[in-house]
Design an enzyme around this catalytic site. Structure first.
Site, mmCIF file in Angstrom:
data_model
loop_
_atom_site.group_PDB
_atom_site.id
_atom_site.type_symbol
_atom_site.label_atom_id
_atom_site.label_comp_id
_atom_site.label_asym_id
_atom_site.label_seq_id
_atom_site.Cartn_x
_atom_site.Cartn_y
_atom_site.Cartn_z
ATOM 1 N N TYR A 145 1.059 0.353 -6.289
ATOM 2 C CA TYR A 145 1.303 1.166 -5.186
ATOM 3 C C TYR A 145 2.488 0.768 -4.610
ATOM 4 O O TYR A 145 3.579 1.543 -4.151
ATOM 5 C CB TYR A 145 0.292 1.122 -4.174
ATOM 6 C CG TYR A 145 0.198 1.818 -2.651
ATOM 7 C CD1 TYR A 145 0.451 3.145 -2.637
ATOM 8 C CD2 TYR A 145 0.733 0.996 -1.707
ATOM 9 C CE1 TYR A 145 0.813 3.812 -1.530
ATOM 10 C CE2 TYR A 145 0.853 1.449 -0.529
ATOM 11 C CZ TYR A 145 1.079 2.901 -0.361
ATOM 12 O OH TYR A 145 1.383 3.339 0.888
ATOM 13 N N LYS B 112 5.922 2.891 -4.241
ATOM 14 C CA LYS B 112 6.487 3.425 -2.997
ATOM 15 C C LYS B 112 7.608 2.956 -2.635
ATOM 16 O O LYS B 112 8.638 3.457 -2.022
ATOM 17 C CB LYS B 112 5.511 2.746 -2.021
ATOM 18 C CG LYS B 112 4.239 3.680 -1.862
ATOM 19 C CD LYS B 112 4.618 5.245 -1.402
ATOM 20 C CE LYS B 112 4.796 5.657 -0.038
ATOM 21 N NZ LYS B 112 5.115 6.949 0.178
#
Lengths: 850, 320
Positions: free
Chosen positions: B124, B128
């Protein structure tokens, strides 16, 4: 032969060296490499700093000074040379003697057309070469700066062990040339360790044995024997230095196995006017360890701005005058209570003993200005020898066991006494930890100890010498150094604080004036500094039966006995001693204590509860507590009645400044820095500034610290933070070093701690900040009444209660500990620096012990 | 939760709001576009005739194939930026996370460091980070202006991400405290995050082109936070302490197990989560507050009180 070259770009880059500073210069057949910021200066320089490295470094050592000199305002041209055979200068393959090196440097500066004013800067053997140049160029010379170097070495003296090994037959070429051992050993002396890129920068010019031949040549040129070819030049420089009258600065790293304390002592003796700064913890490579560049430029700036001190014509009465005047008085001067070993000493006896010791010290070679460390517990012996030193003009170094062995060692070594007078325990330490060359015993030694420690004399020996002496000792000058005392070191290593005779006398006067103490007010002193003041005040004094180094050993019975012995009107004690008295009181001491008219709790902050409790034992006495510090022993005073009347506020109320003392605040700015001009208005939180005749003369061997503390002319910066209220009372809010700077603004710890302590189950509290300054979070560490070995984060109920007490301040965490650490000397000031470091780790999720 | 709250706020403020999400948002007063941020047609339709875009779409699960994270968090961001530029959108608020710059252990009073896709801690955070770099690189003083806002641990009533997971585990008795539980962690109450994003939409464009971390600015020991959330949610407060080192080890093993074996759902503990719960994460908010002209309106205590009120209401609504 390899001609000089410029260092590779990566080496320059590793040192942050502007490539324009690096160049080669031909001088006759020789070629040199040097760093010179001249070409990049925007304005005319104030002067030139000529920097000479030692062995086995090169001009890289001065890179930060070269950069710092090239500043916009008041720039200095900085020239840092690589000596021949060293760095990137020519490898001639020849041996250069000291005289060659001095002459070669002169030829180089002639070639450069150097004009004055020039300040030389030298490190290691470069110090000697730079001084040789300095002596040869008096017209250009404006100052000398020396860092860990030596100008003289007695032929009889043992060479430093590290160099003995290096110069031993057979070791020399292998250690210095064939292998990079000497180079690597030197680089390893940095504290903290050098950054890898910097270490590589130092190694760069010495990659091969060919390139290192100069390192061996340098070591071989150390004139350790009388017939060494470089000996005459060494003698010339060593003698010539004594005649140098230009400003001098000595910057020293004490953790140096080569240039140890005795070389600094020798330099100070040759250059008595030199400004000295010892960087505690730094070593041989002090130039790497500390901001030496900043120190040198700061010193140069300060020399320019300096205003000579105004000669004082204030009336002056030497501290020892009273003793001399009462030489025929058979009344009691002091009583030392120690069970069967109790002693009573008359004024006449004390005066005689003092006189004999002064003359005995003089007869045994101690001169005015020599430093004598006194490691003797307070009592008659200490009093006599202290006043003897003051009479003679020897500078007393008074370090107390409260600093701990390590702190005491650091303190005594920093003060560098020539004589230690001590009890057996102290002498053992003094010998093994090499505190001073000459030892004198105060009191009996076990059989054989005197010989094994090579103790030179006892106090009785000195007194006997003095009795036989007919010398008439002159009184020391009022503005000569008289004493070196030490701070408690609660915010860093203990600092030496120098008092002159005039300032000591002023301290006596302020105590006499503030507390009305004189010949008709006998006193009991259970707090060391005041034991010594009795004879100066003309007051009969008694020291109670206790271990003075452990104030908690004073019992109510012992205090009563001491009061009875001299019919004392005044009692001095530390809070710890008072606490112990209150704890051990059983009522039987009340009649004896009924006559006390004044008692003082001194040395550390005291709670109103303790004063109240002590006051019930001495119902006729006014309770007072002075506020002060090693640098200004009495600044303000407050009575118990006044404390009751003012109630609570932000900080601890320490009362109004005593007569003769001015207090001002230097306001804290948004970054928590005390940048305000001295201001005596109420309501400003800032660093506390003090002006008085009895403020310290200077910090000892800490030129930079002294500069910082005295940067406002006439004021001493205390490092405490507080404010004045509308009635002129001073409130202390904490130490400057402990101020928190949060996103919501500046916070001081003491007031918040007091509020946390209002929570029932909290015994004491420390308020510290974690995180980067400016974004710090407030953390309250509490010592609860009942500690259970549970989680370090406070239970919700306690956390909520503490947060409630600190309403208005966002508290990130409330932590619990079994015991908050306090300073060694007074065991009452919370060591917030340690608590903060611990909290920082715990709150980062690490495991840590406090 | 944050997306809905922002949409509702913007509607309430009188803006013409369009939402794009995989299932209908049902935000009253907003136009609903259903679709994926990876679908060019849906994206094009969503950004058409808009003045500004607030990009909150992301794959936020703890585990899953890296390619899935990349597709949404990098590919989706790229597509959205391209279409926004083509549509002549003026402002683009890219919602990011402080984890994009988190490469070490503890963050104590950290600023908004540069996103580091190579070293961020999990799929993640890495994707990101790459997405944020794309977004900030797309900032064009003459065209589309981009700002990255990184709210840290957003929570509030109805939140299923953080609060939901904590409550579920606490109820099952599976919420241990790692180590002393003393690590300081800062969070963001949802209303404050909404305020910050709206403030970013209106901020001086001079502050665009850079990332800003948003938090309540009230870090607390993790054990205190968990206790506060559990108490407000009516579930047992965690009492069991597990050594942090052990938890990280277990997390590592479970990571490997879930990677290599066909196990359902999420592992009960991952190394990333174990690290997050046992190291400090709090931030210097001064730069953010000055740039956005924003300060948190709802303090931690007030937020917990609102959570408790919500919990009580939920309970009475479901009671027989």
């Amino acid at each position: 032969m390899t001609a000089a070259s410029r260092p590779p770009v990566d080496v320059l880059a590793a040192g942050g060296i502007d490539p324009r500073w690096s160049r080669t210069v031909d001088v006759g057949p020789r070629s040199w490499h040097l760093l010179d910021n001249g070409p990049t200066l925007d304005a005319d320089p104030v002067g030139t700093l000529l920097c000479v490295h030692g062995n086995p470094t090169w001009s890289f050592l001065w890179r930060r000074l070269v950069a710092a000199g090239a500043r916009a305002e008041r720039p200095w041209r900085v020239i840092a040379v690589d000596q021949l055979e060293m760095g990137y200068s020519e490898r001639t393959g020849e041996q250069h003697r000291l005289s060659d090196r001095v002459a070669d440097l002169g030829a180089l500066t002639d070639r450069l057309g150097l004009v004055g004013p020039v300040v030389t800067v030298g490190h290691d053997w470069g110090g000697l070469v730079s001084l040789g140049w300095a002596l040869d160029h008096p017209d250009l010379l404006a100052g000398v700066v020396l860092t860990n170097t030596a100008v003289h070495h007695e032929v009889d003296d043992a060479m430093p062990a590290a160099l003995r090994v290096a110069t031993a037959r057979g070791v020399l070429p292998v250690g210095t040339v064939t292998t990079p051992a000497f180079l690597e050993t030197t680089l390893a002396l940095a504290h903290p360790r050098l950054e890898p890129a910097v270490a590589e920068g130092f190694r760069a010019p010495y990659r091969t044995a060919d390139r290192r031949s100069g390192i061996g040549g340098f070591v071989a040129d150390i004139p350790a024997t009388a017939d060494h070819p470089s000996r005459p030049e060494l003698e010339r420089i060593a003698a010539g230095v004594r005649a140098l009258d230009v400003p001098a600065l000595l910057l020293w790293g004490p953790r140096d196995p080569v240039f140890s304390a005795r070389y600094l002592r020798d330099l100070r003796e040759r250059l008595p006017h030199a400004d000295v700064h010892r960087f505690e913890g730094a070593g041989h490579l002090v130039v790497e360890d500390e901001d030496v560049a900043g120190a040198i430029l700061g010193w140069l700036d300060a020399r320019d701005a300096a205003t000579p001190p105004e000669p004082s014509d204030a009336p002056y009465r030497a501290l020892g005058t009273t003793l001399v005047e009462r030489a025929d008085d058979d009344g009691t001067a002091l009583i030392e209570l120690a069970g069967p070993r109790s002693r009573r000493v008359t004024w006449a006896a004390l005066a005689a003993r003092t006189d004999q010791l002064a003359k005995g010290l003089a007869a045994s070679g101690v001169r005015p200005g020599d430093r004598v460390a006194l490691l003797v517990p307070p009592g008659a012996d200490l009093t006599a020898v202290l006043y003897a030193c003051l009479r003679l003009g020897a500078v007393v170094v008074v370090a107390d066991a409260g600093l701990g062995v390590q702190g005491l060692t650091r303190a005594v070594r920093a003060a560098d006494p020539t004589v230690v007078i001590g009890i057996e325990r102290a002498l053992v330490a003094a010998r093994w930890l090499r505190w001073a060359p000459t030892l004198v015993s105060a009191g009996p030694l076990r059989a054989g100890v005197a010989r094994s420690l090579r103790v030179d004399a006892s106090l009785d020996d000195l007194a006997a010498l003095g009795r036989a002496s007919t010398a008439d000792l002159p009184w020391p000058e009022p503005d000569a150094d008289a004493a070196v005392l030490f701070t408690s070191g609660s915010t860093g290593p203990a600092k030496g604080v120098v008092y002159t005779h005039r300032r000591l006398a002023a301290m006596r006067d302020v105590v006499a004036r503030t507390y009305g103490i004189g010949p008709d007010s006998p006193l009991v002193a259970a707090f060391a500094p005041f034991v010594l003041l009795g004879p100066a005040l003309g007051a009969t004094s008694a020291s109670p039966d206790m271990d003075v180094t452990a104030p908690g050993t004073l019992t109510a019975r012992a205090l009563a006995e001491a009061v009875r012995a001299v019919d004392a009107a005044v009692v001095f004690a530390s809070p710890a001693a008072l606490r112990s008295v209150v704890r051990t009181a059983d009522g039987s001491e009340l009649p004896a204590l009924a006559g006390v008219r004044l008692f003082l709790s001194a040395g550390a902050p005291v709670g109103i509860d303790l004063l109240e409790a002590a006051a019930t034992l001495m119902p006729a006495a006014e309770a007072h507590t002075p506020y002060g510090m090693t640098e200004a022993l009495v600044v303000a005073d407050v009575s118990l009645d006044e404390l009751r009347a003012v109630g609570t506020g932000d900080g601890v109320c320490v009362g109004t400044p005593v007569a003769g003392v001015r207090v001002a605040l230097s306001a804290l700015d948004a970054d928590g820095e005390p940048t305000g001009e001295p201001d005596e208005l109420p309501g400003i939180t800032g660093e506390v500034l003090v002006a008085a005749a009895h403020v310290k003369e200077r910090y000892d061997g800490l030129w930079l610290t002294q500069q910082a503390s005295s940067r406002d002319l006439g004021w001493h910066r205390t490092g405490d933070v507080g404010h004045l209220d509308d009635d002129g009372r001073l409130w202390i809010e904490g130490r400057l070093a402990h101020v928190l700077v949060t996103a919501d603004g500046v916070r001081t710890p003491v007031g918040l701690e007091q509020r946390a302590q209002t929570v029932d189950s909290v015994v004491s509290a420390a308020v510290v900040g974690v995180g980067p300054r400016g974004a710090q979070q407030v953390v309250v560490v509490v010592q609860p009444e009942v500690f259970s070995h549970g989680p370090v984060v406070a239970e919700p109920a306690l956390a909520a209660a503490v947060r409630g007490a600190l309403d208005g301040t966002d508290v990130a965490a409330v932590l619990v500990v079994e015991h908050l650490p306090t300073d060694v000397r007074h065991s009452s000031k919370i060591d917030r620096t340690r608590v903060a470091a611990w909290a920082e780790r715990v709150l980062a999720g690490e495991r840590a012990r406090l | 939760m944050l997306g809905r709250a922002v949409a509702e706020r913007l509607v309430a403020d009188g803006h013409d709001v369009r939402t794009l999400q995989r299932s209908p948002s049902l935000v009253t007063g907003a136009q609903d576009v259903t679709g994926s941020v990876t679908d060019p047609v849906a994206v094009r339709g969503a950004v058409r005739d808009r003045e500004a875009v607030v990009h909150l779409a992301a794959k936020v699960t703890i585990t899953g194939p890296f390619a899935q994270f990349e597709e949404v968090n990098v590919g989706g961001t790229r597509l959205l930026l391209d279409e926004a530029r083509k549509a002549g959108v003026g402002r683009f608020v890219h919602v990011s996370s402080p984890s994009v710059a988190h490469v070490g252990r503890s963050l104590a009073g950290a600023g908004a460091g540069p996103a580091d896709p190579g070293h961020a801690r999990d799929s993640y955070a890495r994707t990101k980070a790459a997405g944020e770099l794309l977004a900030l690189a797309a900032d064009d003083p003459a065209g589309l202006r981009v700002i990255a806002v990184r709210p840290h641990l957003v929570w509030g009533p109805g939140d299923t991400q953080l609060i939901g997971r904590i409550v579920e585990r606490a109820r099952a008795g599976r919420l241990p405290v790692l180590g002393d539980g003393a690590a300081l962690i800062d969070t963001t109450y949802v209303d404050n995050a909404v305020d910050a994003l709206v403030a970013a939409l209106h901020a001086d464009v001079a502050v665009y082109g850079a990332p800003y971390v948003v938090t309540n600015g009230e870090p607390r020991p993790v054990v205190e936070l968990l206790a506060g959330i559990c108490a407000a949610s009516g579930v047992p407060v965690p009492r069991r302490h597990v050594p942090a080192v052990l938890a990280r080890g277990v997390g590592t093993v479970l990571d490997a197990a879930w990677r290599t074996l066909p196990l359902p759902g999420e592992p009960p503990l991952t190394r990333f989560v174990a690290e997050q719960l046992s190291t400090a994460h709090w931030f210097d908010q001064r730069r953010t507050r000055e740039a956005l002209g924003w300060t948190p309106r709802i303090g931690l205590d007030e937020g917990l009180a609102r959570l408790a009120t919500w919990t009580a209401r939920q309970a009475s609504a479901t009671a027989p």
